[in-house]
Design a protein around this motif. Sequence first.
Motif, mmCIF file in Angstrom:
data_model
loop_
_atom_site.group_PDB
_atom_site.id
_atom_site.type_symbol
_atom_site.label_atom_id
_atom_site.label_comp_id
_atom_site.label_asym_id
_atom_site.label_seq_id
_atom_site.Cartn_x
_atom_site.Cartn_y
_atom_site.Cartn_z
ATOM 1 N N TYR A 31 -21.356 69.694 35.545
ATOM 2 C CA TYR A 31 -22.123 69.445 34.546
ATOM 3 C C TYR A 31 -22.218 68.259 34.003
ATOM 4 O O TYR A 31 -22.850 67.134 33.691
ATOM 5 C CB TYR A 31 -22.412 70.235 33.087
ATOM 6 N N ARG A 32 -20.893 67.704 33.761
ATOM 7 C CA ARG A 32 -20.000 66.850 33.145
ATOM 8 C C ARG A 32 -20.533 65.778 34.549
ATOM 9 O O ARG A 32 -20.898 64.201 33.887
ATOM 10 C CB ARG A 32 -18.090 66.252 33.097
ATOM 11 N N ASN A 33 -20.389 65.738 35.416
ATOM 12 C CA ASN A 33 -20.340 65.028 36.422
ATOM 13 C C ASN A 33 -21.903 64.649 36.633
ATOM 14 O O ASN A 33 -22.166 63.734 36.762
ATOM 15 C CB ASN A 33 -19.743 65.301 37.977
ATOM 16 N N ALA A 34 -22.923 65.651 36.337
ATOM 17 C CA ALA A 34 -23.696 65.269 36.263
ATOM 18 C C ALA A 34 -24.607 63.759 34.857
ATOM 19 O O ALA A 34 -25.660 63.434 35.740
ATOM 20 C CB ALA A 34 -24.925 66.743 36.194
ATOM 21 N N ARG A 35 -23.984 64.283 33.704
ATOM 22 C CA ARG A 35 -24.244 63.495 32.769
ATOM 23 C C ARG A 35 -23.534 62.307 33.167
ATOM 24 O O ARG A 35 -24.283 61.565 33.095
ATOM 25 C CB ARG A 35 -23.773 64.025 31.608
ATOM 26 N N ILE A 36 -22.511 62.139 34.271
ATOM 27 C CA ILE A 36 -22.022 60.555 34.276
ATOM 28 C C ILE A 36 -23.141 60.184 35.778
ATOM 29 O O ILE A 36 -23.637 59.233 35.038
ATOM 30 C CB ILE A 36 -20.554 60.701 35.090
ATOM 31 N N ALA A 37 -23.467 60.262 36.321
ATOM 32 C CA ALA A 37 -24.140 59.985 37.312
ATOM 33 C C ALA A 37 -25.678 59.716 36.853
ATOM 34 O O ALA A 37 -26.428 58.305 36.499
ATOM 35 C CB ALA A 37 -24.293 60.854 38.041
ATOM 36 N N GLY A 38 -26.311 60.547 35.283
ATOM 37 C CA GLY A 38 -27.618 60.274 34.667
ATOM 38 C C GLY A 38 -27.745 59.088 34.221
ATOM 39 O O GLY A 38 -28.369 58.355 34.086
ATOM 40 N N THR B 179 -22.457 51.240 32.022
ATOM 41 C CA THR B 179 -21.634 50.485 33.561
ATOM 42 C C THR B 179 -20.191 51.456 33.184
ATOM 43 O O THR B 179 -19.855 52.818 32.927
ATOM 44 C CB THR B 179 -20.189 49.076 32.172
ATOM 45 N N TYR B 180 -19.925 51.119 34.502
ATOM 46 C CA TYR B 180 -18.258 52.644 34.840
ATOM 47 C C TYR B 180 -18.073 52.057 33.943
ATOM 48 O O TYR B 180 -16.531 53.321 33.421
ATOM 49 C CB TYR B 180 -17.765 52.083 36.159
ATOM 50 N N GLN B 181 -17.192 51.535 33.062
ATOM 51 C CA GLN B 181 -16.115 51.520 32.501
ATOM 52 C C GLN B 181 -16.244 52.184 30.738
ATOM 53 O O GLN B 181 -15.847 52.951 30.182
ATOM 54 C CB GLN B 181 -15.870 49.690 31.426
ATOM 55 N N VAL C 59 -19.705 58.880 40.512
ATOM 56 C CA VAL C 59 -20.814 58.507 40.540
ATOM 57 C C VAL C 59 -21.904 58.844 41.503
ATOM 58 O O VAL C 59 -22.525 58.939 42.964
ATOM 59 C CB VAL C 59 -20.964 56.757 40.421
ATOM 60 N N ALA C 60 -20.461 58.089 43.034
ATOM 61 C CA ALA C 60 -20.722 57.982 44.556
ATOM 62 C C ALA C 60 -21.837 59.577 45.026
ATOM 63 O O ALA C 60 -22.223 59.504 45.997
ATOM 64 C CB ALA C 60 -19.907 57.773 45.063
ATOM 65 N N VAL C 61 -20.365 60.231 44.925
ATOM 66 C CA VAL C 61 -20.593 61.911 45.291
ATOM 67 C C VAL C 61 -22.320 62.608 44.549
ATOM 68 O O VAL C 61 -22.945 63.159 45.152
ATOM 69 C CB VAL C 61 -19.905 62.861 45.159
ATOM 70 N N GLN C 62 -22.506 62.417 43.806
ATOM 71 C CA GLN C 62 -23.439 62.577 42.858
ATOM 72 C C GLN C 62 -24.580 62.833 43.677
ATOM 73 O O GLN C 62 -26.040 62.908 43.797
ATOM 74 C CB GLN C 62 -23.596 62.788 41.380
ATOM 75 N N GLU C 63 -24.758 60.871 44.312
ATOM 76 C CA GLU C 63 -25.722 60.120 44.030
ATOM 77 C C GLU C 63 -25.781 60.553 45.824
ATOM 78 O O GLU C 63 -27.342 60.239 46.199
ATOM 79 C CB GLU C 63 -25.093 58.439 44.222
ATOM 80 N N ARG C 64 -25.001 61.379 46.298
ATOM 81 C CA ARG C 64 -25.360 61.195 47.576
ATOM 82 C C ARG C 64 -25.938 62.540 47.973
ATOM 83 O O ARG C 64 -26.788 62.937 48.114
ATOM 84 C CB ARG C 64 -24.002 61.405 48.562
ATOM 85 N N ARG C 65 -25.810 63.293 46.861
ATOM 86 C CA ARG C 65 -25.956 64.864 46.613
ATOM 87 C C ARG C 65 -27.699 64.691 46.507
ATOM 88 O O ARG C 65 -28.726 64.863 46.813
ATOM 89 C CB ARG C 65 -25.701 65.730 46.018
ATOM 90 N N ARG D 68 -12.356 56.712 38.802
ATOM 91 C CA ARG D 68 -12.783 57.850 39.435
ATOM 92 C C ARG D 68 -14.198 57.970 38.817
ATOM 93 O O ARG D 68 -15.077 58.937 39.333
ATOM 94 C CB ARG D 68 -11.771 59.111 37.787
ATOM 95 N N ALA D 69 -15.157 57.783 38.156
ATOM 96 C CA ALA D 69 -15.924 57.258 37.482
ATOM 97 C C ALA D 69 -17.087 56.806 39.425
ATOM 98 O O ALA D 69 -17.765 57.678 38.549
ATOM 99 C CB ALA D 69 -16.310 56.639 36.611
ATOM 100 N N LYS D 70 -16.548 55.589 39.204
ATOM 101 C CA LYS D 70 -17.044 55.638 40.390
ATOM 102 C C LYS D 70 -17.076 56.885 41.555
ATOM 103 O O LYS D 70 -17.673 56.713 42.120
ATOM 104 C CB LYS D 70 -15.922 53.992 41.055
ATOM 105 N N GLN D 71 -15.981 56.777 41.712
ATOM 106 C CA GLN D 71 -16.098 58.842 43.028
ATOM 107 C C GLN D 71 -17.517 59.580 42.227
ATOM 108 O O GLN D 71 -17.963 59.843 43.648
ATOM 109 C CB GLN D 71 -15.375 58.928 43.199
#
Length: 84
Positions: free
Chosen positions: A30-37, A44-46, A63-69, A58-61
């Motif tokens: 859920y957290r990762n989905a919120r980060i990507a959103g 910003t990543y910061q 977002v990359a996984v979530q965007e790929r999905r 870690r934020a970049k990683q």
Amino acid sequence: MPDNQTTVSIEMTDVLRRESATYDNSPRSYRNARIAGKRRKGATYQELADEFSISVSRAKQIVAVQERRRLNLLEQVNAPLQHV
């Protein structure tokens, strides 16, 4: 008859529904989905790193996984129907 705008809206709603179904019910998913959103909305990543107490890398990683999905799901929705 729905116009193109309505059709795209319905397809995106379907994608979002499928996207949420791909996550398990863990707090981290859920957290990762919120980060990507938030990133898609312009954070910003910061800002993400500070808000979620993670590193910028870690934020970049995440977002990359979530965007790929998300892109994989969009491809599935937009793929032509295949007859079996």
